[in-house]
Design an enzyme around this catalytic site. Structure first.
Site, short mmCIF file in Angstrom:
data_model
loop_
_atom_site.label_atom_id
_atom_site.label_comp_id
_atom_site.label_asym_id
_atom_site.label_seq_id
_atom_site.Cartn_x
_atom_site.Cartn_y
_atom_site.Cartn_z
N GLY A 15 0.82 -1.22 0.00
CA GLY A 15 0.00 0.00 0.00
C GLY A 15 0.85 1.26 0.00
CB ALA A 16 -0.16 4.88 -0.11
CB SER A 43 -0.44 -7.92 -2.94
OG SER A 43 -1.28 -6.84 -3.29
CB CYS A 132 -1.28 11.59 9.20
SG CYS A 132 -2.88 11.83 8.43
N GLY A 163 -3.90 12.32 2.46
CA GLY A 163 -4.52 11.86 3.69
C GLY A 163 -5.78 11.05 3.43
CE LYS A 228 -9.68 9.27 12.96
NZ LYS A 228 -9.35 8.97 11.55
NE ARG A 250 -8.70 15.77 3.02
CZ ARG A 250 -8.19 14.76 3.71
NH1 ARG A 250 -6.88 14.63 3.83
NH2 ARG A 250 -8.97 13.90 4.32
CG HIS A 257 -1.69 16.40 6.93
ND1 HIS A 257 -2.11 16.27 5.63
CD2 HIS A 257 -2.25 15.34 7.60
CE1 HIS A 257 -2.89 15.20 5.51
NE2 HIS A 257 -2.98 14.62 6.70
#
Length: 353
Positions: A15-16, A43, A132, A163, A228, A250, A257
């Site tokens: 994944g990323a 995968s 994050c 994000g 969060k 955003r 960020h």
């Protein structure tokens, strides 16, 4: 304790965040023996390079955790919720990058520069990595808190498209291409909305725009991302009554960020003292000379590890308050790097007598 190097598993290696993780492990001092790469069955069989070695990706299954000392999870919440306890039951310490366990009272939420001591406080064998957005500011705020005692945070985030995952990046790039091909866009009410084919994970066009929303809707109009920032900051700093108010926005940035923070402390704090303290803090870089146009921006920070801080000012109305601007790469320190740092703290348990 033995001096053997511990075995590491990376779940979600394709994944990323997993991809960034492989780069980080290759760049950092090597504290690992075997590294196993694990992903979904589709995968499995892929070959990825880590530390200059080709490693075949294995399909996620209980037995892949046999003999693993530390397992890092870079997968969606529901996958972590199911599989982190399985890894822990097989003897691994699970370091989870999802939101599945962050606020559980029996799972520590760790930022090594702030509360590394909490790593050993893991009754379920699971350690959680913060969101994050929280991570993009908390290393700097934690350093200030140790000296001045933080009482209140008012936070505005400027969050990158990444994000929202690969889909967020793809949608922003597609929208920017569309915007670049028509030089009239942005002049008229709602013209971007009618011009773009796909909003993707965002409730409004992101190109030529800012969108005052990140996450899902919670009680009283707050978003999950805003809560969060509040709840995780309290837990990491060990301040259950810390006042935190966040608004998450955003912006049309691919990765990194940014946050504006108004922080109030127990004692008076001069801007120069804050600059000196942050300049000496682990994991923080200060770039703050507005006369020369020097301050952090996402494009200058992307791909780097520290939390970057600039625009440090003592509040005009309250000498116990500071205003600052912070930037942090949300895929590095905001995700993969912090997870790797937690895992490295755990690795010392296997190599130190």
């Amino acid at each position: 304790m033995s001096n053997r190097l511990p075995t590491l598993a990376i779940v979600g290696a394709t994944g990323a965040v997993g991809t960034v993780m492989l780069d980080i492990l290759t760049q950092r001092e090597n504290v690992w023996g075997e590294i196993r790469l694990i992903a979904s069955p589709r995968s499995a069989g892929k070959v990825l390079s880590v530390r200059g070695e080709d490693v075949v990706v294995q399909a996620l299954a209980p037995e892949v955790f046999d003999g693993v000392d530390v397992a890092m999870f870079d997968v969606p919440d529901e996958v972590s919720k199911e599989w982190a306890p399985i890894a822990a039951a097989r003897g691994a310490v699970a370091v989870d990058n999802s939101g599945a366990f962050r606020l559980d009272s029996d799972v520590p939420l760790v930022v090594p520069e702030v509360n590394a001591d909490q790593v050993r406080n893991r009754p379920r064998g699971i350690i959680s990595n913060p969101n994050c957005t929280t991570l993009s500011m908390i290393v700097a705020i934690g350093a200030l808190h140790r000296t001045y005692g933080v009482k209140e945070l008012v936070v505005s985030s400027y969050q990158a498209a990444s994000g929202a995952g690969q889909e967020g990046i793809d949608v922003l790039r597609d929208q920017m291409a569309k915007a670049a091909s028509d030089r009239t866009l942005g002049d008229n009410t709602g013209d971007m909305r009618s011009a773009v084919d796909e909003l993707g994970p965002f409730p409004a066009p992101l190109a030529y725009n800012v969108v005052p929303w990140a996450g899902s809707l919670k009680d009283d109009g707050w978003s999950s991302e805003e809560l969060k920032v509040r709840n995780e900051s309290r837990k990491i700093l060990g301040l259950p009554d810390l006042k935190v108010s966040a608004t998450c926005v955003r912006v049309p940035v691919i990765t990194t960020h940014s946050l504006v923070v108004h922080a109030t402390f127990d004692s008076e704090i001069a801007a120069d003292d804050a600059r000196k303290l942050l300049g000496a803090a682990e994991g923080v870089e200060v770039l703050d000379d507005p006369a020369k146009g020097e301050f952090p921006t996402p494009n200058d920070v992307v791909g780097t590890d520290p939390t970057w801080v600039g625009r440090i000012r003592q509040s005009i109305d309250d000498p116990k308050s500071l205003d600052l601007f912070l930037c942090g790469d949300n895929l590095r320190k905001g995700a993969a790097l912090n997870t790797a740092q937690i895992a490295e703290v755990v690795a010392k348990e296997f190599t130190q007598a």
